[in-house]
Design an enzyme around this catalytic site. Structure first.
Site, PDB file in Angstrom:
ATOM      1  N   LYS A   1      37.349 -17.812  97.252  1.00 41.81           N
ATOM      2  CA  LYS A   1      38.070 -16.949  96.391  1.00 41.81           C
ATOM      3  C   LYS A   1      38.967 -15.911  97.505  1.00 41.81           C
ATOM      4  O   LYS A   1      39.985 -15.289  97.068  1.00 41.81           O
ATOM      5  CB  LYS A   1      37.301 -15.899  95.432  1.00 41.81           C
ATOM      6  CG  LYS A   1      36.367 -15.403  96.620  1.00 41.81           C
ATOM      7  CD  LYS A   1      35.672 -14.008  95.756  1.00 41.81           C
ATOM      8  CE  LYS A   1      34.483 -13.472  96.666  1.00 41.81           C
ATOM      9  NZ  LYS A   1      34.600 -12.339  97.548  1.00 41.81           N
TER      10      LYS A   1
ATOM     11  N   LYS B   1      37.018 -25.722 102.075  1.00 48.44           N
ATOM     12  CA  LYS B   1      36.090 -25.436 100.714  1.00 48.44           C
ATOM     13  C   LYS B   1      37.081 -24.262  99.899  1.00 48.44           C
ATOM     14  O   LYS B   1      37.650 -23.687 100.242  1.00 48.44           O
ATOM     15  CB  LYS B   1      34.912 -24.713 101.197  1.00 48.44           C
ATOM     16  CG  LYS B   1      33.596 -24.888 100.300  1.00 48.44           C
ATOM     17  CD  LYS B   1      32.598 -24.075 101.062  1.00 48.44           C
ATOM     18  CE  LYS B   1      31.713 -23.273 100.228  1.00 48.44           C
ATOM     19  NZ  LYS B   1      30.488 -22.517 100.363  1.00 48.44           N
TER      20      LYS B   1
ATOM     21  N   LYS C   1      32.425 -12.853 110.460  1.00 48.52           N
ATOM     22  CA  LYS C   1      32.816 -11.556 109.797  1.00 48.52           C
ATOM     23  C   LYS C   1      33.111 -10.589 110.545  1.00 48.52           C
ATOM     24  O   LYS C   1      33.844  -9.625 110.265  1.00 48.52           O
ATOM     25  CB  LYS C   1      31.597 -11.140 109.005  1.00 48.52           C
ATOM     26  CG  LYS C   1      31.468 -12.150 107.899  1.00 48.52           C
ATOM     27  CD  LYS C   1      30.477 -11.329 106.709  1.00 48.52           C
ATOM     28  CE  LYS C   1      30.451 -12.199 105.524  1.00 48.52           C
ATOM     29  NZ  LYS C   1      29.186 -11.616 104.375  1.00 48.52           N
TER      30      LYS C   1
END
Ligand code: TRP
Length: 333
Positions: A199, A196, A114
């Protein structure tokens, strides 16, 4: 013997995908009818570690709560609440911060990832995120935590902090265990079945949003990447795309993989893809209708969350009192 406590939380970070539905939401619902005492939270404070628009942020919380209610999350069978409504989560975070080393947080895979993807906003919350998560878990004497692979490291930290605290003071926290669900189906991207479903994928055709209408669902499945054979057969390594579609079809219809393979033997991929899309639409369209109904009565949703928070507050207050007493904080409330 008292039943075990199972805790899980999900972030209100916007769009939910079919992957979330199969991998998380539907599993929570199944857990309601097990012997476990379930506590489920909407982890809004975690979501704040990346920039949020205040109006959208609030709407995302309603949206997530309405989605769970639409999926039949019965609030009488569990404690369902908003993390920020139970102030002990942040109080315990502070206490646990005093026994956490910066190095162990900097090493976390998610923090490193992140920090790269949000390089304009590397904040202390992003780094402290796993300690807040440990507090969520430890506050309720949790025995079991259903987590995906990406959260395993965070659960490990929660276990370490619990042990560290217990060793430094006295036995206070239960050491939580990961809960591996029987149906651990992981749903992959429709465009790159080695990844995976997410979104945040730039390719919008790679994921099904729980809000997609029927035409969009059909269009996306028609474009799903498969292989050059023409045989509907499960082989996750050599036929990752078809295998992913088989998994989706089997979860949506309740049929086994074998039954699904047999159903489409001799049929081409075109027919198969359309059937998968229809099976998904058959679940998602009614779900969207129920969700819209819940969203039209925000007072009801607020009430559900408020009742949940009251139950959670009661447990959390007992625990924080125990923690404060153990540490030698003069507890006055
Ligand atoms: N960090 C988790 C996620 O993004 C959500 C979460 C917050 C959580 N607190 C938790 C999960 C406690 C399990 C237990 O998936």
């Amino acid at each position: 013997m008292e039943s075990k406590i199972l805790f899980s939380a999900i972030q209100p970070s916007g769009i939910l995908t079919l992957g979330n539905y199969i991998g998380a939401i539907s599993n929570w619902i199944k857990l309601l009818d097990t012997e476990y005492n379930c506590i489920f939270s909407i982890a809004d404070l975690h979501t704040l570690t990346v920039k949020q628009d205040p109006v959208q942020f609030k709407q995302n919380v309603f949206d997530l709560a309405a989605t769970y209610l639409a999926c039949d999350l019965n609030p009488d069978k569990c404690i369902f609440f908003l993390q920020s409504s139970v102030h002990q989560h942040t109080e315990l975070t502070w206490i646990l911060n005093t026994i956490t080393y910066p190095g162990e947080l900097q090493r976390m895979t998610q923090f490193k990832d992140k920090s790269k993807s949000h390089s304009d906003n590397i904040n202390m919350g992003l780094m402290d995120y796993p300690v807040l998560m440990a507090s969520d878990i430890l506050l309720y004497n949790t025995n079991l935590v259903p987590v995906g692979a990406d959260q395993k490291q965070h659960l490990e930290l929660a276990r370490n902090l619990a042990e560290r605290f217990n060793n430094r003071y006295t036995d206070t926290f239960i050491i939580p265990e990961p809960y591996i669900s029987e149906n651990g189906a992981k749903i992959m991207s429709l465009q790159n079945p080695d990844k995976k479903m997410s979104k945040s994928d730039a390719n919008l055709n790679s994921f099904i949003s729980l809000n997609d209408d029927e035409n969009t669902i059909i269009k996306k499945f028609k474009k799903a990447v498969t292989d050059s054979e023409n045989e509907v057969r499960y082989d996750a390594i050599n036929k990752a795309g078809i295998s992913n579609l088989l998994t989706i079809y089997s979860v949506m219809t309740g049929k086994t993989i074998k039954e699904s393979e047999n159903e489409f033997s001799g049929h081409g991929y075109g027919v198969f893809k359309t059937s998968v899309a229809e099976a998904v639409a058959e679940v998602l369209i009614p779900l969207q209708k129920r969700k819209t109904q819940f969203l039209s009565d925000k007072g009801y949703i607020e009430n559900v969350l408020k009742n949940g928070a009251e139950k959670a507050l009661d447990k959390a207050e007992k625990k924080i009192k125990q923690v404060y007493n153990t540490i030698g904080i003069l507890y006055q409330k």
